[in-house]
Scaffold this motif. Structure first.
Motif, PDB file in Angstrom:
ATOM      1  N   LYS A 205       0.666  -1.611  -0.221  1.00  0.00           N
ATOM      2  CA  LYS A 205      -0.286  -0.120  -0.173  1.00  0.00           C
ATOM      3  C   LYS A 205       0.511   1.396  -0.299  1.00  0.00           C
ATOM      4  O   LYS A 205       0.686   2.597  -0.467  1.00  0.00           O
ATOM      5  N   ALA A 206       2.199   0.864   1.111  1.00  0.00           N
ATOM      6  CA  ALA A 206       2.676   2.480   1.071  1.00  0.00           C
ATOM      7  C   ALA A 206       3.659   3.041  -0.472  1.00  0.00           C
ATOM      8  O   ALA A 206       3.875   3.878  -0.947  1.00  0.00           O
ATOM      9  N   LYS A 207       4.114   1.278  -1.266  1.00  0.00           N
ATOM     10  CA  LYS A 207       4.140   1.564  -2.371  1.00  0.00           C
ATOM     11  C   LYS A 207       3.522   2.385  -3.231  1.00  0.00           C
ATOM     12  O   LYS A 207       3.701   2.939  -4.161  1.00  0.00           O
ATOM     13  N   GLN A 208       2.391   1.754  -3.316  1.00  0.00           N
ATOM     14  CA  GLN A 208       1.383   2.284  -4.680  1.00  0.00           C
ATOM     15  C   GLN A 208       1.222   3.839  -4.154  1.00  0.00           C
ATOM     16  O   GLN A 208       0.999   4.702  -5.085  1.00  0.00           O
ATOM     17  N   LYS A 209       0.971   4.430  -3.038  1.00  0.00           N
ATOM     18  CA  LYS A 209       0.149   5.704  -3.000  1.00  0.00           C
ATOM     19  C   LYS A 209       2.235   6.108  -3.309  1.00  0.00           C
ATOM     20  O   LYS A 209       1.933   7.472  -3.197  1.00  0.00           O
ATOM     21  N   VAL A 210       3.242   6.150  -2.877  1.00  0.00           N
ATOM     22  CA  VAL A 210       4.412   6.687  -3.503  1.00  0.00           C
ATOM     23  C   VAL A 210       4.133   7.071  -4.701  1.00  0.00           C
ATOM     24  O   VAL A 210       4.576   7.687  -5.497  1.00  0.00           O
ATOM     25  N   CYS A 216       8.075   7.730  -8.221  1.00  0.00           N
ATOM     26  CA  CYS A 216       9.394   6.626  -7.599  1.00  0.00           C
ATOM     27  C   CYS A 216       9.164   5.162  -7.138  1.00  0.00           C
ATOM     28  O   CYS A 216       7.813   5.261  -6.332  1.00  0.00           O
ATOM     29  N   LYS A 217       9.851   4.287  -7.742  1.00  0.00           N
ATOM     30  CA  LYS A 217       9.270   2.445  -7.362  1.00  0.00           C
ATOM     31  C   LYS A 217      10.232   2.513  -6.734  1.00  0.00           C
ATOM     32  O   LYS A 217      10.657   1.382  -6.154  1.00  0.00           O
ATOM     33  N   THR A 218      11.484   2.988  -6.168  1.00  0.00           N
ATOM     34  CA  THR A 218      12.042   2.041  -4.910  1.00  0.00           C
ATOM     35  C   THR A 218      12.471   3.419  -4.301  1.00  0.00           C
ATOM     36  O   THR A 218      12.569   4.464  -4.292  1.00  0.00           O
ATOM     37  N   LEU A 219      13.076   3.154  -2.848  1.00  0.00           N
ATOM     38  CA  LEU A 219      13.619   3.549  -1.581  1.00  0.00           C
ATOM     39  C   LEU A 219      14.458   4.768  -1.767  1.00  0.00           C
ATOM     40  O   LEU A 219      14.268   5.837  -1.112  1.00  0.00           O
ATOM     41  N   SER A 220      15.357   4.471  -2.496  1.00  0.00           N
ATOM     42  CA  SER A 220      16.561   5.339  -2.648  1.00  0.00           C
ATOM     43  C   SER A 220      15.959   6.325  -3.819  1.00  0.00           C
ATOM     44  O   SER A 220      16.279   6.863  -3.384  1.00  0.00           O
ATOM     45  N   GLU A 221      14.690   6.374  -4.636  1.00  0.00           N
ATOM     46  CA  GLU A 221      14.759   6.951  -5.895  1.00  0.00           C
ATOM     47  C   GLU A 221      13.885   8.061  -5.220  1.00  0.00           C
ATOM     48  O   GLU A 221      13.787   9.253  -4.824  1.00  0.00           O
ATOM     49  N   LEU A 222      12.771   7.846  -3.888  1.00  0.00           N
ATOM     50  CA  LEU A 222      12.000   8.281  -2.553  1.00  0.00           C
ATOM     51  C   LEU A 222      12.991   9.404  -2.258  1.00  0.00           C
ATOM     52  O   LEU A 222      12.308  10.616  -1.557  1.00  0.00           O
ATOM     53  N   GLU A 223      14.156   8.954  -1.382  1.00  0.00           N
ATOM     54  CA  GLU A 223      15.087  10.354  -0.534  1.00  0.00           C
ATOM     55  C   GLU A 223      15.211  10.898  -1.301  1.00  0.00           C
ATOM     56  O   GLU A 223      14.946  11.673  -0.830  1.00  0.00           O
ATOM     57  N   TRP A 250       5.108  17.196   1.395  1.00  0.00           N
ATOM     58  CA  TRP A 250       6.064  17.010   1.628  1.00  0.00           C
ATOM     59  C   TRP A 250       6.164  15.885   3.286  1.00  0.00           C
ATOM     60  O   TRP A 250       6.865  15.143   3.087  1.00  0.00           O
ATOM     61  N   GLU A 251       5.358  16.504   3.839  1.00  0.00           N
ATOM     62  CA  GLU A 251       5.333  15.590   5.386  1.00  0.00           C
ATOM     63  C   GLU A 251       4.727  13.853   5.562  1.00  0.00           C
ATOM     64  O   GLU A 251       5.053  13.510   5.675  1.00  0.00           O
ATOM     65  N   SER A 252       3.144  14.635   4.432  1.00  0.00           N
ATOM     66  CA  SER A 252       3.069  12.795   4.148  1.00  0.00           C
ATOM     67  C   SER A 252       3.383  11.902   3.257  1.00  0.00           C
ATOM     68  O   SER A 252       3.596  10.989   3.307  1.00  0.00           O
ATOM     69  N   ILE A 253       4.179  12.850   2.094  1.00  0.00           N
ATOM     70  CA  ILE A 253       5.385  11.421   1.479  1.00  0.00           C
ATOM     71  C   ILE A 253       6.513  11.245   2.739  1.00  0.00           C
ATOM     72  O   ILE A 253       6.817  10.055   2.434  1.00  0.00           O
ATOM     73  N   ASN A 254       7.253  12.087   2.981  1.00  0.00           N
ATOM     74  CA  ASN A 254       7.924  11.629   4.011  1.00  0.00           C
ATOM     75  C   ASN A 254       7.556  10.836   5.480  1.00  0.00           C
ATOM     76  O   ASN A 254       8.073   9.330   5.562  1.00  0.00           O
ATOM     77  N   HIS A 255       6.321  10.767   5.525  1.00  0.00           N
ATOM     78  CA  HIS A 255       5.572  10.112   6.160  1.00  0.00           C
ATOM     79  C   HIS A 255       5.222   8.262   6.074  1.00  0.00           C
ATOM     80  O   HIS A 255       5.583   7.572   6.445  1.00  0.00           O
ATOM     81  N   LEU A 256       5.246   8.826   4.646  1.00  0.00           N
ATOM     82  CA  LEU A 256       4.863   6.936   3.926  1.00  0.00           C
ATOM     83  C   LEU A 256       6.702   6.332   3.582  1.00  0.00           C
ATOM     84  O   LEU A 256       6.725   5.565   3.542  1.00  0.00           O
ATOM     85  N   CYS A 257       7.268   7.301   3.048  1.00  0.00           N
ATOM     86  CA  CYS A 257       8.729   7.393   2.971  1.00  0.00           C
ATOM     87  C   CYS A 257       9.178   6.155   4.328  1.00  0.00           C
ATOM     88  O   CYS A 257       9.891   5.535   4.279  1.00  0.00           O
TER      89      CYS A 257
END
Length: 549
Positions: A205-210, A216-223, A250-257
């Motif tokens: 679910k977190a990956k789909q929302k991100v 972004c498809k990977t955690l490094s891309e999201l960071e 930004w805070e909502s996306i950071n929470h998903l990260c």
């Protein structure tokens, strides 16, 4: 006035009762001094009347006392690795490490596992005083630090040293080994669970929302995305400050990260073999246990404890996070080989250890398998024989190389494959029925919902060969003797540990600390078994003989 004169007077605490109203101030002080002297006379310690008995522990302890036998046995060990754990610089330990090790091992032999109770035993019990060699009794913190820190590296070496000592005394050998496992509850909280299914679902679910918000498809891309976007945002916080839409996004996306990172960390802790772990003890896995405090089949955090028994002694012990025993046999036997510097000739285990990999591993190492097949008891029942869909209940035609079902229809080999495991070829073959249409026993034979789909079975040729060989081994005269001794020795060892020793839950957390507890427990078990066999004059006995009626 009459009512006031007849009213009861208040008590004067601390003053003499007799004639208080008629005594002057100086008289009152004099009476108080007399009372104080009288009180000191009765409360002073009677030093001259104290009876002191000087106890000689050598007189109180008989020559064959368990503590004497334990001390004599442990004196034969080499403690250099234990002393190496203590630094030569700084303050030295008040109690010698060798003595602390003896106290800990003897405490587990007596069923005393709490360090506070061990401290109390060292202060008041004569056998522990004798073991301390007239030294000062260690406090509970010293014993706790010794168990979880100082002796962590040396306790396993000392345990296997004692096993080697038993072999020199002709108490154990490397002819046969009985292996079994049990589940012992962890000290972790019973409701602090993390499940693999929940973590995987939330991670998806977190990956789909991100992906919907950022692409972004990977955690490094999201960071990288978050760090780049944070440069153009003026962050505010505190009372009276209003966040901008960019900061809120930004805070909502950071929470998903953070959620993404948390769920990946949970899955990494579980690894590939576990489906759960405890938050307060990440090495513990939630398992179904016999001791169910809720009586509803509830899972509890626990460890899978494996022991190896030979001649009624525990010659090896290890702890695993696996819920079943089948995956523990190979690493446990490898551990025993490394510790003993040699292999056992015969391996005896119950049906929980049967697998193709275990059979091949034993054959590759030249060890004879006495593993009970998982269908050994079931195949004796009428219900098992009536299951016509099983390949075991079908006839095999060697001429046409096919199986024949209950209706006389033939199942031919569709494909076959061969792979190498543990240096041995492993063969599998898939058989399919030529025609299953209009079969009157279709529902009993095949589970497929599609009525037109043909019946298929898989023949694990290598597995069936090894299972048949193990079956012949356990039904031989030697196999019957070993199976009888397995139920007596290894299951009897667990019975003594859980019931007589009362050890049903670990006192520490973490696989490393839990293993230290188990090593002390196994050492105490062996010391007590050695003393009991000596008392009953059963030394150098290895097997229980079958009684003839």
């Amino acid at each position: 006035m009459g009512a006031l004169q007849n009213a009861p007077r208040k008590k004067h605490i601390g003053w003499p009762r007799k004639g208080l109203a008629d005594v002057s101030f100086c008289g009152r002080i004099k009476l108080l001094m007399n009372n104080s002297n009288r009180q000191e006379k009765y409360t002073a310690p009677l030093e001259n009347n104290q009876l002191v008995l000087i106890l000689n522990s050598e007189i109180l302890l008989p020559e064959d006392a368990p503590v004497r036998v334990t001390s004599a046995q442990l004196e034969e060990l080499d403690y250099r690795k234990l002393y190496a754990a203590y630094s030569s610089k700084g303050r030295k330990s008040v109690t010698d490490p060798r003595v602390l090790f003896k106290v800990m091992a003897y405490g587990y032999q007596c069923g005393i596992y709490s360090t506070r109770k061990l401290e109390e035993a060292c202060q008041y019990r004569v056998d522990f005083m004798w073991l301390l060699e007239n030294g000062k009794a260690p406090d509970h913190s010293t014993l706790s630090r010794f168990r979880t820190g100082r002796c962590a590296e040396a306790v396993e070496d000392l345990f296997y040293q004692y096993v080697q000592l038993l072999e020199k005394q002709h108490e154990v050998d490397h002819k046969s080994v009985f292996i079994d496992g049990t589940k012992i509850e962890s000290r972790a909280g019973r409701y602090t669970f993390n499940w693999r299914g929940t973590a995987e679902k939330n991670l998806a679910k977190a990956k789909q929302k991100v992906f919907e918000l950022t692409g972004c498809k990977t955690l490094s891309e999201l960071e990288t995305f978050l760090s780049g976007k944070a440069e153009s945002i003026a962050f505010v916080s505190g009372k009276g400050k209003h966040k901008t839409e960019q900061q809120t996004e930004w805070e909502s996306i950071n929470h998903l990260c953070q959620q993404w990172r948390k769920y990946e960390q949970q899955l990494a802790i579980m690894g590939e073999d576990r489906n759960s772990y405890s938050k307060t003890d990440t090495d513990a896995t939630f398992m179904r246990m016999k001791e169910d405090h809720m009586r509803n089949g509830q899972l509890k955090p626990a460890y899978n404890v494996q022991i190896a028994v030979n001649s009624e002694y525990i010659t090896g012990i290890d702890v695993f996070s696996n819920r079943t025993d089948v995956g523990t046999l190979i690493p446990f036997l490898h551990k025993l080989e490394m510790a003993h510097k040699q292999r056992y000739e015969e391996v005896v285990a119950d049906a929980g250890y049967e697998s193709e990999d275990n059979y091949l591993y034993l054959e590759a190492n030249g060890q004879m398998s006495f593993i009970k097949p998982s269908n050994y008891e079931a195949q004796k029942t009428k219900k098992y024989r009536s299951q016509i869909g099983r390949i075991e209940n079908m006839k095999y035609d060697k001429d046409e190389e096919c199986f024949i079902c209950a209706e006389g229809r033939k199942l031919y080999c569709r494909k076959a494959s061969t792979e190498v495991k543990n240096g041995a070829p492993v063969t599998r073959a898939w058989y399919r029925c030529e025609n299953c249409s209009n079969c009157p026993q279709r529902e009993k034979c095949c589970r497929k919902q599609d009525m037109n789909a043909p019946k298929e079975v898989i023949l694990k040729e290598t597995f069936w060969e090894k299972r048949q060989q193990s079956l012949e081994n356990i039904t031989s005269e030697r196999g019957i003797q070993l199976r009888m001794n397995r139920s007596i020795q290894v299951e009897g060892a667990f019975g003594l540990i859980k019931n007589d020793f009362g050890f049903r839950r670990f006192l520490t957390t973490g696989k490393k600390n839990v293993k230290i507890e188990l090593l002390f427990l196994a050492l105490g078990f062996n010391l007590k078994k050695r003393w009991m066999k000596q008392q009953k004059r059963r030394l150098e006995t290895h097997y229980s003989e079958k009684k003839v009626a």
